[in-house]
Design a protein around this motif. Structure first.
Motif, short mmCIF file in Angstrom:
data_model
loop_
_atom_site.label_atom_id
_atom_site.label_comp_id
_atom_site.label_asym_id
_atom_site.label_seq_id
_atom_site.Cartn_x
_atom_site.Cartn_y
_atom_site.Cartn_z
N PHE A 218 -5.09 -11.04 2.67
CA PHE A 218 -4.11 -10.93 1.59
C PHE A 218 -4.73 -10.24 0.38
O PHE A 218 -4.11 -9.40 -0.25
CB PHE A 218 -3.59 -12.33 1.22
CG PHE A 218 -2.54 -12.30 0.14
CD1 PHE A 218 -1.23 -12.01 0.45
CD2 PHE A 218 -2.87 -12.57 -1.18
CE1 PHE A 218 -0.25 -11.97 -0.54
CE2 PHE A 218 -1.91 -12.55 -2.18
CZ PHE A 218 -0.59 -12.24 -1.85
N LYS A 219 -5.95 -10.60 0.09
CA LYS A 219 -6.64 -10.06 -1.07
C LYS A 219 -6.82 -8.54 -0.97
O LYS A 219 -6.78 -7.84 -1.97
CB LYS A 219 -8.00 -10.74 -1.20
CG LYS A 219 -8.67 -10.55 -2.51
CD LYS A 219 -9.94 -11.39 -2.56
CE LYS A 219 -10.30 -11.70 -3.98
NZ LYS A 219 -11.46 -12.57 -4.06
N LYS A 220 -6.99 -8.04 0.25
CA LYS A 220 -7.24 -6.61 0.45
C LYS A 220 -6.03 -5.89 1.05
O LYS A 220 -6.17 -4.85 1.69
CB LYS A 220 -8.47 -6.43 1.33
CG LYS A 220 -9.71 -7.00 0.67
CD LYS A 220 -10.95 -6.70 1.42
CE LYS A 220 -12.12 -7.28 0.65
NZ LYS A 220 -13.39 -6.94 1.23
N ARG A 221 -4.87 -6.42 0.81
CA ARG A 221 -3.64 -5.90 1.40
C ARG A 221 -3.25 -4.51 0.92
O ARG A 221 -2.50 -3.81 1.60
CB ARG A 221 -2.48 -6.86 1.14
CG ARG A 221 -2.06 -6.93 -0.31
CD ARG A 221 -1.09 -8.05 -0.61
NE ARG A 221 -0.74 -8.11 -2.00
CZ ARG A 221 -1.47 -8.71 -2.94
NH1 ARG A 221 -2.58 -9.32 -2.63
NH2 ARG A 221 -1.05 -8.72 -4.19
N SER A 222 -3.74 -4.08 -0.21
CA SER A 222 -3.34 -2.78 -0.80
C SER A 222 -3.56 -1.62 0.16
O SER A 222 -2.69 -0.74 0.27
CB SER A 222 -4.09 -2.52 -2.10
OG SER A 222 -3.72 -3.46 -3.06
N LEU A 223 -4.69 -1.59 0.82
CA LEU A 223 -4.98 -0.51 1.76
C LEU A 223 -3.94 -0.47 2.87
O LEU A 223 -3.40 0.59 3.20
CB LEU A 223 -6.38 -0.66 2.35
CG LEU A 223 -6.73 0.33 3.47
CD1 LEU A 223 -6.76 1.75 2.93
CD2 LEU A 223 -8.07 -0.03 4.08
N LEU A 224 -3.65 -1.62 3.42
CA LEU A 224 -2.66 -1.70 4.50
C LEU A 224 -1.27 -1.33 4.00
O LEU A 224 -0.54 -0.59 4.69
CB LEU A 224 -2.67 -3.12 5.09
CG LEU A 224 -1.93 -3.35 6.39
CD1 LEU A 224 -2.32 -2.34 7.45
CD2 LEU A 224 -2.18 -4.77 6.88
N LEU A 225 -0.91 -1.78 2.82
CA LEU A 225 0.39 -1.42 2.25
C LEU A 225 0.48 0.08 2.00
O LEU A 225 1.53 0.69 2.23
CB LEU A 225 0.64 -2.21 0.97
CG LEU A 225 0.93 -3.70 1.15
CD1 LEU A 225 0.92 -4.41 -0.19
CD2 LEU A 225 2.24 -3.92 1.88
N ASP A 226 -0.62 0.69 1.57
CA ASP A 226 -0.63 2.15 1.37
C ASP A 226 -0.40 2.88 2.69
O ASP A 226 0.32 3.89 2.74
CB ASP A 226 -1.94 2.61 0.74
CG ASP A 226 -2.08 2.20 -0.71
OD1 ASP A 226 -1.05 1.84 -1.34
OD2 ASP A 226 -3.22 2.24 -1.24
N LEU A 227 -0.99 2.38 3.75
CA LEU A 227 -0.79 3.00 5.08
C LEU A 227 0.66 2.85 5.53
O LEU A 227 1.24 3.78 6.10
CB LEU A 227 -1.75 2.40 6.10
CG LEU A 227 -3.23 2.75 5.91
CD1 LEU A 227 -4.10 1.90 6.83
CD2 LEU A 227 -3.45 4.23 6.15
N ILE A 228 1.24 1.69 5.29
CA ILE A 228 2.65 1.49 5.62
C ILE A 228 3.51 2.43 4.79
O ILE A 228 4.44 3.05 5.31
CB ILE A 228 3.06 0.01 5.43
CG1 ILE A 228 2.37 -0.87 6.48
CG2 ILE A 228 4.58 -0.16 5.47
CD1 ILE A 228 2.48 -2.36 6.23
N ASN A 229 3.19 2.56 3.52
CA ASN A 229 3.94 3.45 2.64
C ASN A 229 3.90 4.90 3.14
O ASN A 229 4.89 5.61 3.06
CB ASN A 229 3.39 3.36 1.21
CG ASN A 229 4.27 4.06 0.19
OD1 ASN A 229 5.47 4.22 0.38
ND2 ASN A 229 3.67 4.47 -0.90
#
Length: 106
Positions: free
Chosen positions: A30-41
């Protein structure tokens, strides 16, 4: 925010990552979710928007609920904020659920 809540939020992120074939998504915290969210974006801006709105609403609600100073000094204002933010979170969750259903991700 509880670990259980974080896990529940990440389940939606993992579901999208699997759908968009993003490898090793389940290793992202959860803490490092930004990278994964960027990939989804990068794969689907709409999917990103819906899942990110749910996460942001949950974080906002948690922050407000844990504001003990406001809860003590201005309980009516605090209660109204909690109510409004809970409604925002519920609406964001409904939109994400509809997105999942419409895209056969349920």
């Amino acid at each position: 925010m509880t670990e259980e809540t974080k896990k529940q939020l990440m389940q939606s992120v993992y579901k999208l990552a699997t759908h968009y074939q993003i490898p090793n998504a389940e290793l992202v915290s959860f803490k490092k979710r930004s990278l994964l969210l960027d990939l989804i974006n990068s794969k689907d801006e709409t999917a990103y928007k819906f899942v990110n709105n749910v996460i942001e609403a949950e974080v906002k609600l948690d922050r407000i609920q844990n504001d003990k100073e406001k809860q003590t000094k201005k309980p009516e204002h605090w209660a109204a904020e909690v109510f409004t933010t809970q409604k925002e979170k519920d609406k964001a969750e409904e939109k994400l659920a509809k997105f999942f259903k419409d895209n056969s991700l349920s």
